[in-house]
Design a protein around this motif. Structure first.
Motif, PDB file in Angstrom:
ATOM      1  N   UNK A  98     -64.700  71.265  31.879  1.00 58.03           N
ATOM      2  CA  UNK A  98     -64.269  72.618  32.252  1.00 58.03           C
ATOM      3  C   UNK A  98     -63.810  72.773  33.788  1.00 58.03           C
ATOM      4  N   UNK A  99     -64.537  71.845  34.479  1.00 57.77           N
ATOM      5  CA  UNK A  99     -64.449  71.901  36.012  1.00 57.77           C
ATOM      6  C   UNK A  99     -62.967  71.288  36.255  1.00 57.77           C
ATOM      7  N   UNK A 100     -62.461  70.258  35.371  1.00 58.85           N
ATOM      8  CA  UNK A 100     -61.106  69.393  35.666  1.00 58.85           C
ATOM      9  C   UNK A 100     -60.095  70.419  35.233  1.00 58.85           C
ATOM     10  N   UNK A 101     -60.399  71.343  34.120  1.00 55.22           N
ATOM     11  CA  UNK A 101     -59.443  72.306  33.573  1.00 55.22           C
ATOM     12  C   UNK A 101     -59.363  73.138  34.833  1.00 55.22           C
ATOM     13  N   UNK A 102     -60.276  73.888  35.268  1.00 51.69           N
ATOM     14  CA  UNK A 102     -60.426  74.891  36.416  1.00 51.69           C
ATOM     15  C   UNK A 102     -59.678  74.214  37.494  1.00 51.69           C
ATOM     16  N   UNK A 103     -59.781  72.919  37.816  1.00 46.47           N
ATOM     17  CA  UNK A 103     -59.134  72.382  38.937  1.00 46.47           C
ATOM     18  C   UNK A 103     -57.923  72.345  38.719  1.00 46.47           C
ATOM     19  N   UNK A 104     -57.120  71.959  37.613  1.00 50.43           N
ATOM     20  CA  UNK A 104     -55.704  71.944  37.271  1.00 50.43           C
ATOM     21  C   UNK A 104     -55.044  73.566  37.518  1.00 50.43           C
ATOM     22  N   UNK A 105     -56.173  74.438  37.340  1.00 50.28           N
ATOM     23  CA  UNK A 105     -55.676  76.022  37.672  1.00 50.28           C
ATOM     24  C   UNK A 105     -55.393  76.018  38.985  1.00 50.28           C
ATOM     25  N   UNK A 106     -56.410  75.689  39.737  1.00 44.92           N
ATOM     26  CA  UNK A 106     -56.282  75.696  41.338  1.00 44.92           C
ATOM     27  C   UNK A 106     -55.191  74.930  41.823  1.00 44.92           C
ATOM     28  N   UNK A 107     -54.822  73.634  41.305  1.00 48.84           N
ATOM     29  CA  UNK A 107     -53.575  73.298  41.773  1.00 48.84           C
ATOM     30  C   UNK A 107     -52.348  73.991  41.430  1.00 48.84           C
ATOM     31  N   UNK A 108     -52.099  74.564  40.185  1.00 46.16           N
ATOM     32  CA  UNK A 108     -51.037  75.388  39.798  1.00 46.16           C
ATOM     33  C   UNK A 108     -50.848  76.776  40.823  1.00 46.16           C
ATOM     34  N   UNK A 109     -51.852  77.267  41.003  1.00 41.32           N
ATOM     35  CA  UNK A 109     -52.082  78.484  41.864  1.00 41.32           C
ATOM     36  C   UNK A 109     -51.832  78.244  43.465  1.00 41.32           C
ATOM     37  N   UNK A 110     -52.314  77.132  43.662  1.00 43.42           N
ATOM     38  CA  UNK A 110     -51.928  76.519  45.116  1.00 43.42           C
ATOM     39  C   UNK A 110     -50.649  76.110  45.507  1.00 43.42           C
ATOM     40  N   UNK A 111     -49.945  75.493  44.563  1.00 47.44           N
ATOM     41  CA  UNK A 111     -48.623  74.851  44.440  1.00 47.44           C
ATOM     42  C   UNK A 111     -47.944  76.125  44.531  1.00 47.44           C
ATOM     43  N   UNK A 112     -48.090  77.168  43.634  1.00 53.50           N
ATOM     44  CA  UNK A 112     -47.274  78.477  43.631  1.00 53.50           C
ATOM     45  C   UNK A 112     -47.116  79.127  44.982  1.00 53.50           C
ATOM     46  N   UNK A 113     -48.463  79.189  45.523  1.00 54.49           N
ATOM     47  CA  UNK A 113     -48.785  79.720  47.186  1.00 54.49           C
ATOM     48  C   UNK A 113     -47.915  79.265  47.977  1.00 54.49           C
ATOM     49  N   UNK A 114     -48.129  77.609  47.954  1.00 55.07           N
ATOM     50  CA  UNK A 114     -47.243  77.118  48.960  1.00 55.07           C
ATOM     51  C   UNK A 114     -45.689  77.372  48.805  1.00 55.07           C
ATOM     52  N   UNK A 115     -45.291  77.181  47.630  1.00 51.15           N
ATOM     53  CA  UNK A 115     -43.683  77.446  47.291  1.00 51.15           C
ATOM     54  C   UNK A 115     -43.362  78.753  48.092  1.00 51.15           C
ATOM     55  N   UNK A 116     -44.130  79.931  47.498  1.00 50.85           N
ATOM     56  CA  UNK A 116     -43.696  81.349  47.974  1.00 50.85           C
ATOM     57  C   UNK A 116     -44.089  81.669  49.436  1.00 50.85           C
ATOM     58  N   UNK A 117     -45.001  80.893  49.904  1.00 49.69           N
ATOM     59  CA  UNK A 117     -45.049  81.038  51.684  1.00 49.69           C
ATOM     60  C   UNK A 117     -43.858  80.278  52.401  1.00 49.69           C
ATOM     61  N   UNK A 118     -43.227  79.250  51.650  1.00 48.83           N
ATOM     62  CA  UNK A 118     -42.241  78.434  52.575  1.00 48.83           C
ATOM     63  C   UNK A 118     -41.196  79.408  53.120  1.00 48.83           C
ATOM     64  N   UNK A 119     -40.572  80.222  52.485  1.00 44.89           N
ATOM     65  CA  UNK A 119     -39.576  81.339  53.000  1.00 44.89           C
ATOM     66  C   UNK A 119     -40.129  82.320  53.979  1.00 44.89           C
ATOM     67  N   UNK A 120     -41.459  82.361  53.967  1.00 44.61           N
ATOM     68  CA  UNK A 120     -41.958  83.682  54.686  1.00 44.61           C
ATOM     69  C   UNK A 120     -42.264  82.908  56.133  1.00 44.61           C
ATOM     70  N   UNK A 121     -43.106  81.772  55.842  1.00 48.62           N
ATOM     71  CA  UNK A 121     -43.594  81.203  57.259  1.00 48.62           C
ATOM     72  C   UNK A 121     -43.497  79.695  56.999  1.00 48.62           C
TER      73      UNK A 121
END
Length: 225
Positions: free
Chosen positions: A169-192
């Motif tokens: 379950x921790x591994x599955x949850x970690x994959x969710x962290x990776x997905x949302x963290x990646x999305x955060x990084x992408x959406x932050x790039x044009x902002x700052x």
């Protein structure tokens, strides 16, 4: 020239400067609960005219939170996840020590400093985004919402893995962290861009953590509760 200061707890972008009867004025625009309209600042500023009418003296302005207060708060916030360390204190020398780990597994002493550094970096990045978007505005909803989601998921990983011993379950949850963290990084790039770059070490560590979590789960399924 674009300059940013802090009034009403949000950044301000100067739009124009001019001289009137020998007195220098800066005309500025801000986005806060007062309006998002125009105001005029004296250069000092001894007087602030909000919405062309209400006057704020220098004492009232001085009572407003300084920029560093927000920078400190955003930077420190992610480190709240370290309070879960009390869960790992007894599990590392106990249950975790009995698990089979790959040869490339980092030593235990590395995790504390690494997570403190990563939490601090992403926290400051969130402050840069918050400041760039004028505080908690409508534009900040998705960029900061994604960031907050991945942060909560991050905090939840330790209780799942070390507390409940649910490695799968921790591994599955970690994959969710990776997905949302990646999305955060992408959406932050044009902002700052600096904020986005501050997320890169975090993404690299998440990749390592995901691989390690999977290997431990694969090799120790008999020790999963």
């Amino acid at each position: 020239m674009v300059e940013r200061v802090n009034v009403c707890g949000v950044p301000i972008k100067w739009a124009a400067s001019f001289d009137l009867n020998g007195v220098h004025f800066l005309e500025c625009c801000w986005n806060c609960t007062h309006s998002g309209k125009w105001g005029v600042f004296h250069h000092t500023p001894d007087l602030c005219l909000i919405d062309g009418g209400q006057a704020l003296g220098s004492q009232e302005i001085s009572k407003m939170p300084s920029t560093w207060v927000y920078a400190f708060g955003f930077t420190v916030l992610p480190n709240a996840g370290t309070i879960s360390a009390f869960i790992t204190q007894k599990e590392i020398p106990g249950w975790y020590a009995t698990l089979k780990k790959p040869s490339w597994c980092p030593p235990n002493w590395v995790f504390g400093p690494v997570w403190t550094t990563l939490y601090t970096s992403m926290g400051y990045g969130s402050y840069l985004v918050w400041k760039e978007l004028g505080g908690f505005s409508d534009k900040a909803l998705i960029p900061l919402g994604l960031y907050g989601t991945q942060l909560v998921l991050n905090w939840a990983w330790t209780p799942i893995f070390f507390g409940a011993h649910k490695m799968g379950l921790a591994f599955a949850e970690l994959l969710c962290i990776c997905g949302t963290a990646a999305a955060t990084t992408v959406i932050w790039y044009p902002i700052n861009r600096t904020a986005a770059y501050l997320m890169v070490p975090y993404m690299a560590w998440l990749t390592l953590a995901s691989a390690l979590n999977y290997r431990i789960w694969r090799d120790n399924k008999d020790k999963e509760d």
